[in-house]
Structures are given as structure tokens and as C-alpha cells.
Write an enzyme that holds these catalytic residues in place. Structure first.
Site, PDB file in Angstrom:
ATOM      1  N   LYS A 231     -11.320  21.521 -25.888  1.00  0.00           N
ATOM      2  CA  LYS A 231     -10.875  20.128 -25.984  1.00  0.00           C
ATOM      3  C   LYS A 231     -10.767  19.679 -27.448  1.00  0.00           C
ATOM      4  O   LYS A 231     -10.012  18.762 -27.767  1.00  0.00           O
ATOM      5  CB  LYS A 231     -11.826  19.186 -25.249  1.00  0.00           C
TER       6      LYS A 231
HETATM    7  C1  PLP Z   1     -11.749  21.152 -19.541  1.00  0.00           C
HETATM    8  C2  PLP Z   1     -12.183  22.554 -19.375  1.00  0.00           C
HETATM    9  C3  PLP Z   1     -11.505  23.433 -18.534  1.00  0.00           C
HETATM   10  C4  PLP Z   1     -10.342  23.002 -17.661  1.00  0.00           C
HETATM   11  O1  PLP Z   1      -9.220  22.649 -18.428  1.00  0.00           O
HETATM   12  P1  PLP Z   1      -8.063  21.734 -17.771  1.00  0.00           P
HETATM   13  O2  PLP Z   1      -7.155  21.416 -18.881  1.00  0.00           O
HETATM   14  O3  PLP Z   1      -8.770  20.532 -17.241  1.00  0.00           O
HETATM   15  O4  PLP Z   1      -7.449  22.555 -16.688  1.00  0.00           O
HETATM   16  C5  PLP Z   1     -11.926  24.769 -18.480  1.00  0.00           C
HETATM   17  N1  PLP Z   1     -12.974  25.188 -19.198  1.00  0.00           N
HETATM   18  C6  PLP Z   1     -13.662  24.357 -20.015  1.00  0.00           C
HETATM   19  C7  PLP Z   1     -14.830  24.886 -20.756  1.00  0.00           C
HETATM   20  C8  PLP Z   1     -13.288  23.019 -20.136  1.00  0.00           C
HETATM   21  O5  PLP Z   1     -13.969  22.202 -20.944  1.00  0.00           O
END
Ligand code: PLP
Length: 494
Positions: A111
Site C-alpha cells: 500500500k
Molecule cells: C491490501 C492487501 C492485499 C490485497 O490487495 P487488494 O488490492 O485489496 O486486492 C494483499 N496483501 C496484503 C498484504 C495487503 O495489504
């Protein structure tokens, strides 16, 4: 570039406006009016660029209204917060696996790639679109978005951030990361419920006309830091290009050759960015959607029916514990031939009946670009243990789901295409479960688990985890899910 809503009743004059607003007022999501293309000459030029330059090159295709030089310097400054200024290094971990490590940023999850840049995109977006009010960013989080948003926006002028997380739905490290957050403009609230409850509460606040008018009187407008905001999605498109360039540069593939990506998926934001990259012209064969026991997407890709009427499972990969994948709406929109009324009809069916179906022809079309499968809890933990034993590499619980699905995909189809697995978090964020997988058992305390992982594997513990131990808890509010709007007002009035 103009942005249109997937439900056809709102639009944004330009990307800046779409990012500042976050969500369309008709309940839909903003999408670019058309996919910009990257030519093979441009892709060739990207080979010799550093990550931030590649990112700017991709981003500016959508964010035309942002000044190129300014965007470039914003990318440079955002990505200087990552180890070696590279948010997306690709490493080879076994004979037929490449892992793109997206977790070397400030909060140790992918993120960060978007949320280190989003504050600039949003502030500039408000300037460009003449928004004078203060911005209140609401974020529902399954654990990682919350921390990344808090860290990205802390102490930003004219912006406040409020995060809602499921009270029992995040790892100990994730919870501590959020609840110890510093900054004079932040708030963190636990909601009694799961991630879907948090996301629904936030969406409801966004579409509550009266509530928004009330905020506006106080000089505040809402925006979103979830991947429903195009400003979250856009920076994620860039690393698909960057991984491709890295594989060409290291002679693993020839320019023009197609590759696969495997993505551990929850809200469908990360993998959708890959689909956007493909639509822009990046040579991608298959995008593989990996889920955990909450495998609503696996079923959807196989059967064409999205059925959210199912049991919710709390798993060891909590950031993927999602049943309503918001960004799928953007894919449904493309699949329907950009038919907003069909998209809206399906989304209203989802809201009303908890399910909708696409046509058989659409299922067939999807299978050209996507394959979907899932790994259950045992498979996930077993993969972490075996992979460490065999290759000396420590996977986090989300990446392990993807790796397991990659292996079964390659076995079933015998596909020899070069394949990149997106690694979305540091194993130290999920220390307890990772240690259990590697060592058979684990102590309660997350920091003790981290030390033990380090002893066994020699993988260095990130500084952010070590520092966390001595930080003070600032936020410990737990609320009912129907009290989210009240808590927003309370925060504003403080
Ligand atoms: C947010 C997240 C995901 C999922 O990603 P999306 O974009 O919501 O599909 C997978 N793994 C981790 C560690 C995350 O923080």
C-alpha cells in the site's frame, strides 16, 4: 483526461478532480475515459530509467493535468522513502519464480507504493480543481491501507485522516502500527465487525447527501484513500511496467515477450492495476487472482456468479479477508463494453440480493486475461514452511497464498511463461503465523515471534518493527458499526 463513473451519472473534468473527489457521487467508481497507450518505443526508453522515472512516465499518461516535472519530483521524493529508492525490486527465488517485493516502504506493505505519493496527488488535485475546503480522508482498512494512509498523510496541511479497522480482523503488528500512529491530524477507530462492515460504513457516509452537506458547512469535504480512489490505483500500474523492464534488463525475457503476474487479492485493486497495464499495452499473458478461504473471486471467475452470501472466514492472511471486492466494479464495467447501466444494475443486485451474474460469453472473455484459484489455511502455512526449507526465502502469509496458487496454475496448465508473484507484505507484519509455519509453534507476543523468525531465518527485522515496541498506544476507541458517522463528526468538531 476526463474520468467517467462506472454507473454513468457522474464524471470528473480531469484526473485531478477524480482524485480529489475519490468516489463518484452516484456510488460508482471513476475510470479514465479511455486507456492511454504506451508504445514499444516508450517501453524501450523505460528500460534505462530509475523506478521513479518509470512511474512518472506511466502516471502522466493518466494524470495529464499534473505538471510533468513536478510529478517527477513528487515521485522521486515518495520513492526515496523505500529501501534503495526502489519500491518494486524483482528477485528470483527459485528456478521458475520471480518475486516482486513491494514491502520495503515505510509501513512494510505494498500500500505504501501508492500512499507515499497520494498526498501530493490529492493536494495538487484540490488546487487544480479549485477545492478550497479542508479534506477529510476516510479509509476502511483490512490492516495495511490504514497504516500506510496514516503515515502518508500525517501532519499534512489542510488534510485530516480517519481510519476504521475491524476490531478483531487485523494482526497484532498491524494493530500496534495503527494505534501508535503519531501526527496532529489523524484518528484511528476499531469497528465491531469485519472489513466489509468498515468498507460499507465508509461508502454509506460518502453517499449520504445530508451528512456531506453538514460537513461542507464546517468547511470539510470527504475523500478516500482506498483503492476505490483512482489516485491509489494509478501508482500501482507503474510497478507492472517496472517489473517487466527489470526482466528484460536481466535477459530473463526478450522485449515483447509476454509474462504472467500472480496477485494475492482482496479488494481487487492490485490486480486491477495489472489489468490496466495490460490494456495500456504491456505484454501480459495471464493475471492470476489468488484468494484465501474467502474465495468469492475464485468462484466468480469460474462460474460467472458473484455470490457474497457466504460465511466469512478469519484467516492468517487478514488483508485478503474481504467478500465485497470493490474494484471488481471497474472490471465489470470494461467487461460489459463500458455499459454503465448494466454495471449499475449488477451492483444494485449485489447490494440488494448479495449476488449477480455475468453472461457465459463474458466468463469466456474473462478467462483470456485471468485465472483464479485459492489456497486454504493449511496450504498457506505449509507453503511458507516448505518454501523456507527448500529455498531459504521467507514468505508472508499473503504472498504464500499467491505462491501456492502459482504452483498449481503452472502444474495444471504447464504454462512455461515467465511468472512474477507480487509480494505484498513483510513476513514480520504477520510474525505469529509465519513463525508457526516455519517452526511448528509460536509464543503469544508478536515481538518474541519476530526475534525467533530472525534467529531461524536470518532475515533482518525491519527497523519499523523494532521501533514499534517502545511506542505509546494513542488510539483505543472501539465503536459499533452504526456509529461511524457520529465518530466522524466528533473528530471534525475536536
Ligand atoms: C491490501 C492487501 C492485499 C490485497 O490487495 P487488494 O488490492 O485489496 O486486492 C494483499 N496483501 C496484503 C498484504 C495487503 O495489504
Amino acid at each position: 483526461m476526463k474520468f467517467i463513473s462506472t454507473r454513468g451519472k457522474d464524471f470528473a473534468q480531469c484526473s485531478a478532480n477524480a482524485i480529489a473527489k475519490g468516489l463518484a457521487s452516484d456510488g460508482g467508481l471513476f475510470v479514465p475515459e479511455k486507456f492511454p497507450k504506451i508504445s514499444s518505443a516508450e517501453l524501450n526508453d523505460m528500460l534505462n530509467m530509475e523506478y521513479f522515472e518509470r512511474a512518472c512516465c506511466v502516471l502522466h499518461k493518466y494524470l495529464e493535468e499534473y505538471d510533468y516535472e513536478q510529478l517527477l519530483s513528487a515521485c522521486k521524493s515518495a520513492y526515496s522513502k523505500f529501501e534503495e529508492c526502489d519500491p518494486a525490486p524483482v528477485v528470483r527465488t527459485d528456478d521458475n519464480t520471480f518475486i516482486m517485493e513491494l514491502f520495503h516502504g515505510p509501513t512494510l506493505a505494498f500500500k505504501d507504493v501508492a500512499l507515499t505519493l497520494l498526498p501530493y496527488l490529492m493536494r495538487k488535485g484540490c488546487d487544480i480543481s479549485g477545492i478550497k475546503e479542508d479534506i477529510l480522508i476516510l479509509a476502511a482498512t483490512s490492516g495495511d491501507t490504514g497504516k500506510a494512509a496514516l503515515e502518508g498523510f500525517k501532519n499534512a496541511d489542510g488534510i485530516k485522516v480517519m481510519v476504521f479497522y475491524p476490531s478483531d480482523g487485523v494482526s497484532d503488528m498491524q494493530k500496534m502500527q495503527m494505534c501508535t500512529q503519531d501526527g496532529n491530524n489523524v484518528n484511528v477507530v476499531a469497528v465491531k465487525g469485519n472489513f466489509d462492515d468498515c468498507q460499507t460504513a465508509v461508502k454509506t457516509i460518502f453517499s449520504d447527501v445530508k451528512f456531506n452537506a453538514q460537513l461542507k458547512e464546517k468547511g470539510v469535504v470527504l475523500s478516500s484513500a482506498n483503492s476505490m480512489n483512482f489516485g491509489r490505483l494509478a501508482p500501482q500500474i507503474a510497478y507492472y511496467f517496472s517489473a517487466y523492464c527489470d526482466l528484460v534488463n536481466s535477459d530473463e525475457i526478450k522485449m515483447g515477450e509476454k509474462i504472467n503476474f500472480v496477485v494475492p487479492t482482496g479488494n481487487f485493486g492490485n490486480i486491477l492495476a495489472g489489468y490496466y497495464a495490460k490494456n495500456m499495452g504491456l505484454p501480459i499473458n495471464k493475471l492470476v487472482c489468488a484468494s484465501n478461504d474467502n474465495n468469492v473471486l475464485t468462484e466468480f471467475f469460474a462460474s460467472g456468479t458473484y455470490d457474497a452470501n457466504r460465511e466469512f472466514f478469519k484467516t492468517v492472511s487478514p488483508s485478503m479477508d474481504i467478500i465485497i471486492s470493490s474494484n471488481l466494479e471497474r472490471l465489470i464495467f470494461e467487461l460489459s463494453g463500458r455499459d454503465a447501466s448494466v454495471t449499475e444494475k449488477r451492483m444494485l443486485e449485489l447490494k440488494k440480493f448479495g449476488k449477480y451474474s455475468i453472461t457465459d460469453e463474458e466468463v469466456k472473455m474473462l478467462s483470456k486475461d485471468f485465472y483464479a484459484d485459492y489456497a486454504d489455511e493449511d496450504e498457506c502455512l505449509q507453503t511458507i514452511g516448505e518454501y523456507f526449507d527448500e529455498n531459504g526465502y521467507v514468505l508472508d502469509t499473503h504472498t504464500a497464498v499467491a505462491l501456492k496458487v502459482k504452483n498449481s496454475y503452472q502444474e495444471i496448465f504447464g504454462d512455461k511463461t515467465a511468472t512474477v508473484v507480487l509480494s505484498t507484505a513483510s513476513p514480520y507484519k504477520f510474525a505469529h503465523d509465519v513463525l508457526t509455519a516455519i517452526d511448528g509453534n509460536a509464543p503469544e507476543d508478536a515481538f518474541k515471534c519476530a526475534n525467533k523468525i530472525n534467529e531461524i531465518t536470518a532475515a533482518p527485522i525491519p527497523e519499523q518493527i523494532i521501533e514499534l515496541k517502545n511506542k505509546k498506544i494513542r488510539f483505543n476507541n472501539v465503536i459499533d458499526k452504526n456509529k461511524t458517522a457520529d465518530s466522524v463528526l466528533e473528530f471534525i468538531n475536536k
